[in-house]
Design a protein around this motif. Structure first.
Motif, short mmCIF file in Angstrom:
data_model
loop_
_atom_site.label_atom_id
_atom_site.label_comp_id
_atom_site.label_asym_id
_atom_site.label_seq_id
_atom_site.Cartn_x
_atom_site.Cartn_y
_atom_site.Cartn_z
N GLY A 123 14.94 19.00 -60.35
CA GLY A 123 14.75 17.56 -60.25
C GLY A 123 13.43 17.20 -59.61
N PRO A 124 13.16 15.91 -59.54
CA PRO A 124 11.84 15.46 -59.05
C PRO A 124 11.61 15.71 -57.57
CG PRO A 124 13.33 13.58 -59.37
CD PRO A 124 14.03 14.79 -59.92
N GLU A 125 12.68 15.86 -56.79
CA GLU A 125 12.51 16.05 -55.35
C GLU A 125 12.10 17.48 -55.05
OE1 GLU A 125 15.05 15.51 -51.19
OE2 GLU A 125 15.86 14.82 -53.11
N GLU A 126 10.93 17.64 -54.41
CA GLU A 126 10.40 18.96 -54.09
C GLU A 126 11.23 19.60 -52.97
OE1 GLU A 126 7.97 21.01 -55.14
OE2 GLU A 126 7.60 19.71 -56.88
N PRO A 127 11.58 20.90 -53.10
CA PRO A 127 12.32 21.56 -52.01
C PRO A 127 11.43 21.75 -50.79
CG PRO A 127 11.73 23.13 -53.74
CD PRO A 127 11.37 21.77 -54.27
N ASP A 128 12.06 22.00 -49.66
CA ASP A 128 11.33 22.16 -48.40
C ASP A 128 10.79 23.57 -48.20
OD1 ASP A 128 11.91 19.54 -47.82
OD2 ASP A 128 13.75 20.04 -46.71
N PHE A 129 10.87 24.42 -49.22
CA PHE A 129 10.41 25.80 -49.11
C PHE A 129 9.50 26.12 -50.29
CE2 PHE A 129 14.57 25.53 -51.09
CZ PHE A 129 14.37 26.18 -52.30
N ASP A 130 8.77 27.20 -50.19
CA ASP A 130 7.88 27.63 -51.27
C ASP A 130 8.73 28.21 -52.39
OD1 ASP A 130 5.86 28.42 -52.88
OD2 ASP A 130 4.94 29.84 -51.48
N LEU A 131 8.75 27.54 -53.53
CA LEU A 131 9.66 27.92 -54.61
C LEU A 131 9.22 29.21 -55.30
CD1 LEU A 131 12.16 27.04 -56.25
CD2 LEU A 131 10.61 25.77 -57.75
N ALA A 132 7.92 29.45 -55.40
CA ALA A 132 7.41 30.57 -56.20
C ALA A 132 7.97 31.92 -55.76
CB ALA A 132 5.89 30.58 -56.19
N SER A 166 20.53 26.10 -60.67
CA SER A 166 20.04 24.95 -59.90
C SER A 166 21.18 24.02 -59.54
CB SER A 166 18.98 24.20 -60.72
OG SER A 166 17.89 25.04 -61.04
N ARG A 167 22.08 23.78 -60.49
CA ARG A 167 23.22 22.91 -60.21
C ARG A 167 24.14 23.53 -59.16
NH1 ARG A 167 24.34 22.14 -64.98
NH2 ARG A 167 25.88 23.78 -65.32
N ALA A 168 24.38 24.85 -59.29
CA ALA A 168 25.24 25.52 -58.31
C ALA A 168 24.60 25.52 -56.92
CB ALA A 168 25.52 26.96 -58.76
N ALA A 169 23.28 25.66 -56.85
CA ALA A 169 22.60 25.65 -55.55
C ALA A 169 22.72 24.28 -54.88
CB ALA A 169 21.13 26.03 -55.73
N ALA A 204 16.32 28.06 -49.57
CA ALA A 204 16.05 29.24 -50.40
C ALA A 204 17.30 30.11 -50.51
CB ALA A 204 14.89 30.03 -49.80
N ALA A 205 18.09 30.20 -49.45
CA ALA A 205 19.31 31.02 -49.48
C ALA A 205 20.30 30.47 -50.50
CB ALA A 205 19.95 31.06 -48.09
N ALA A 225 15.39 44.63 -51.46
CA ALA A 225 16.26 43.80 -52.31
C ALA A 225 16.46 42.43 -51.71
CB ALA A 225 17.60 44.50 -52.53
N GLY A 226 16.68 42.37 -50.40
CA GLY A 226 16.86 41.08 -49.75
C GLY A 226 15.62 40.20 -49.84
N GLU A 227 14.43 40.80 -49.69
CA GLU A 227 13.19 40.03 -49.79
C GLU A 227 13.01 39.46 -51.19
OE1 GLU A 227 9.56 38.35 -48.53
OE2 GLU A 227 11.32 39.12 -47.46
N LEU A 228 13.46 40.20 -52.20
CA LEU A 228 13.38 39.72 -53.59
C LEU A 228 14.52 38.78 -53.94
CD1 LEU A 228 12.40 43.07 -55.35
CD2 LEU A 228 10.92 41.09 -54.98
N GLY A 229 15.54 38.68 -53.07
CA GLY A 229 16.69 37.83 -53.37
C GLY A 229 17.63 38.43 -54.38
#
Length: 711
Positions: A388-397, A414-417, A430-431, A520-524
């Motif tokens: 959506g248009p609202e930017e998250p508070d974390f670096d998405l990349a 995205s919907r589940a998050a 991010a979590a 693995a955790g750093e990569l999510g």
């Protein structure tokens, strides 16, 4: 009713006038017209009328325009010169409105005026009940309230013996073949068979675009991404080919077979191409691949009960709504599906990892076969559009860099998050996004591997700067492999994949498995530890099959694969002195080839680096050596292990770090022993408890303990 029904009702009003004229014509010469029991039985006058007068009324003399055609193909475009007389032509001065769906349906499906009129006649009783009584009168049977073949031809002014007119009701005719008209009661004589318009067609003409219920559970609307919003770009791996395919799809319908390297590549590419072409689509997932495959012994009974795949309904839905069809994960035997959907008027795209087999389609309409480009990981544009248009508070990349989800998976993640964030009453983090993305990457690895949900970070590692820097480089390689190996064309070619493979070498307990979990955790991503006993098999060839299942599943899953004690399967090849040596070398040769085409992330750990074959080492991206900790690192490990443990005020692990040369795993075991002793006393951990735990680890390792007083 909606506005879309107004043009249809106007057409029905004109049809009513034609019906009234036919009723007037019939009643003028019918001696039983005033009989209240007409249609229930036949009087002598009625029989004489049928014998001597009815034939002339029912069969107008053919003129030059009604001469039978010399066998036209009913599915071809209508030829005005061969069109039977009586079909109602539209008024050239009358411009149809945008909501005249019957007009636009006739235009899209190339229906002739006669076909359009027949369709209107057949659907009239479903829109206006008065047509039931009128049709019953004209059918001379109070129980037959739908139009029949003869009545439709009479109302269109076409002789019932006209071959061109009768061909409109053939199974291959345009109306019937496209599912717009059903000719029922095949046991009756041809002219008395009833005509029915399916409910879905009628609903569409009235403005209702709810998908056909027959498609429920097998078909969904594919997310539509217009050209300016889809993932194509000048440097993207799908861009040029997707734009080329989009241009062809815009010009004319195509049947295309997309061979995908990784599950989901074909769907992502098809979505991009259809978006660029401006075509919405229906997405079909065959029942067999949805886990609903029924045993073969049940198939005859089901077919006898009338069960059939909804291919006809699917094609009709696509024609009514102007959509393409995308079919993913073809069944094991896809012949029936491909033959049914390979038509010339609907764009159809099949996706599957198998090479196309010409035997799958014997209709002469083989699809165009293309290799679907590999789907890129970390598609920022798609993630931003889904969030959506609202930017998250974390670096998405960096958060989404490792996920290779298609458009549908990104939307669901995205919907589940967002729902998870709302459930916890916190802003989207991010979590939340990583947890939702992992849930979209369903895996079958659990049969041969143990899943670990990473719960550690860089702060949990106590390592020298050299290994730490290599681990961070490993994460960097996993995040940017598409750009380096794909966009910058640094892949070696020859069918090599874009996987990242690293070897962690070091003594037991030096942090190899923990480091894999941190990566693995750093990569999510989830970490899957391969269970070697479930892989190695005594029968020849079975080990390779098990390994292939693991690699194939890892290729299609966003996860990190860990081969613990990898020298068991990646060991050195030896000279062949027995059949066992030959089979062991065959396993090694298979692994060497498979690693080159691997597209995921694999980590290997070993206590004896010298046991790993040099050919494997050459194919590794990184080799990280884990040194045995020195005194300073051991002290840091003791303190890190005690960080959350209640301790006595005077506890000091410095003596343990100086006197006992233990690796990180052994230090943790010693702290666990000390913690149990303190918990039994109901007190905090003391220095003596730590010494006792360290002594026990020495004894476990078979090493000499000089001061044994505490035992």
């Amino acid at each position: 009713m909606s506005d879309s029904s107004s043009p249809l009702l106007e057409r029905l009003a004109r049809l009513r006038e034609r019906v009234a004229d036919l009723v007037e014509h019939r009643s003028a010469t019918d001696p039983t017209a005033d009989d209240p029991m007409r249609g229930m039985y036949l009087t002598d006058d009625a029989v004489r009328h049928l014998l001597f007068g009815g034939a002339q009324d029912a069969a107008p003399a053919p003129g030059p325009d009604t001469a039978p055609s010399p066998g036209p193909d009913p599915a071809d475009a209508p030829d005005p010169a061969k069109e039977p007389a009586g079909a109602e032509e539209p008024d050239p001065a009358e411009e149809p409105s945008d909501d005249d769906r019957l007009h636009w349906l006739a235009h899209w499906l190339r229906l002739s005026p006669l076909d359009t009129q027949i369709l209107l006649i057949a659907l009239a009783p479903d829109l206006d009940r008065t047509f039931e009584s009128l049709y019953a009168y004209l059918n001379d049977d109070v129980t037959r309230r739908r139009a029949t073949v003869a009545l439709a031809l009479d109302l269109c002014g076409v002789p019932t013996h006209s071959a061109a007119g009768r061909s409109r009701f053939h199974p291959a005719a345009r109306l019937v073949a496209r599912g717009l008209l059903e000719v029922e009661e095949p046991e009756r004589p041809f002219l008395s068979r009833s005509l029915r318009v399916p409910d879905r067609v009628l609903a569409h003409l009235l403005g209702d675009d709810t998908p056909d219920p027959a498609l429920g559970g097998t078909v969904r609307l594919l997310p539509y991404l217009p050209a300016e919003q889809n993932a194509d770009d000048a440097q993207g791996t799908t861009g040029p080919l997707a734009r080329r395919l989009a241009g062809e799809l815009s010009a004319h319908p195509l049947t295309v077979y997309l061979r995908e390297h990784r599950d989901g590549d074909g769907l992502a590419f098809a979505t991009a191409a259809l978006g660029a072409a401006g075509l919405p689509a229906l997405h079909l997932v065959p029942a067999e691949r949805r886990g609903e495959h029924r045993p073969e012994e049940h198939a005859p009974a089901e077919r006898a009960a009338g069960e059939h795949p909804p291919y006809r309904e699917l094609l009709r839905e696509a024609r009514l709504t102007g959509r393409a069809i995308v079919v993913t994960s073809l069944p094991e035997r896809p012949e029936e599906l491909i033959r049914a959907l390979a038509v010339n008027d609907v764009p159809v795209l099949f996706t599957d990892p198998r090479p196309y087999d010409p035997q799958w389609c014997d209709t002469g309409r083989d699809p165009i076969v293309l290799d679907a480009p590999r789907r890129r990981a970390g598609d920022l544009d798609a993630w931003r559009a889904a969030l959506g248009p609202e930017e998250p508070d974390f670096d998405l990349a960096p958060v989404v860099a490792a996920y290779r989800l298609g458009p549908g998976g990104i939307d669901r993640a995205s919907r589940a998050a967002r729902e998870l964030a709302a459930f916890h009453g916190t802003p989207l983090s991010a979590a939340h996004l990583r947890l939702a993305a992992r849930q979209q990457s369903a895996s079958g690895l659990e049969r041969h591997a143990r899943r670990i949900r990473p719960d550690v970070g860089w702060n949990d590692l106590v390592l020298p700067e050299g290994p730490l820097a290599q681990l961070r480089e490993l994460v960097l390689r996993a995040q940017h492999r598409d750009r380096v190996l794909g966009d910058w064309r640094l892949s070696a070619g020859g069918g090599r994949g874009r996987g990242v493979v690293a070897l962690f070498a070091g003594d037991s307990g030096t942090g190899k498995t923990l480091s894999a979990e941190v990566v693995a955790g750093e990569l999510g991503l989830d970490l899957y530890v391969v269970q070697l006993p479930s892989v190695v098999d005594k029968y020849v060839g079975e080990t390779e099959k098990n390994l292939e299942r693991i690699f194939t599943e890892a290729d299609r899953t966003d996860a990190v694969l860990l081969f613990d004690e990898a020298d068991a399967v990646f060991g050195k090849r030896s000279e062949v002195s027995s059949s066992n040596d030959r089979h062991a070398n065959m396993e090694s040769a298979y692994l060497l080839q498979r690693l080159e085409s691997f597209d995921g992330i694999a980590l290997l750990t070993t206590n004896l680096r010298s046991n790993i074959d040099d050919a494997f080492t050459r194919r590794l991206d990184l080799v990280v050596d884990f040194p045995f900790p020195d005194e300073e690192q051991r002290l840091a490990l003791w303190r890190h292990s005690l960080a959350h443990v209640p301790c006595a005020d005077d506890v000091d692990p410095a003596s343990c770090a100086a006197d006992f040369e233990l690796a990180g795993g052994s230090i943790r075991s010693a702290v666990v022993t000390a913690a149990y002793a303190a918990a039994g006393r109901g007190d905090g951990v003391s220095t003596d408890d730590l010494l006792a735990g360290a002594q026990r680890e020495y004894r476990k390792a078979g090493r000499l303990v000089l001061d044994d007083a505490s035992w």
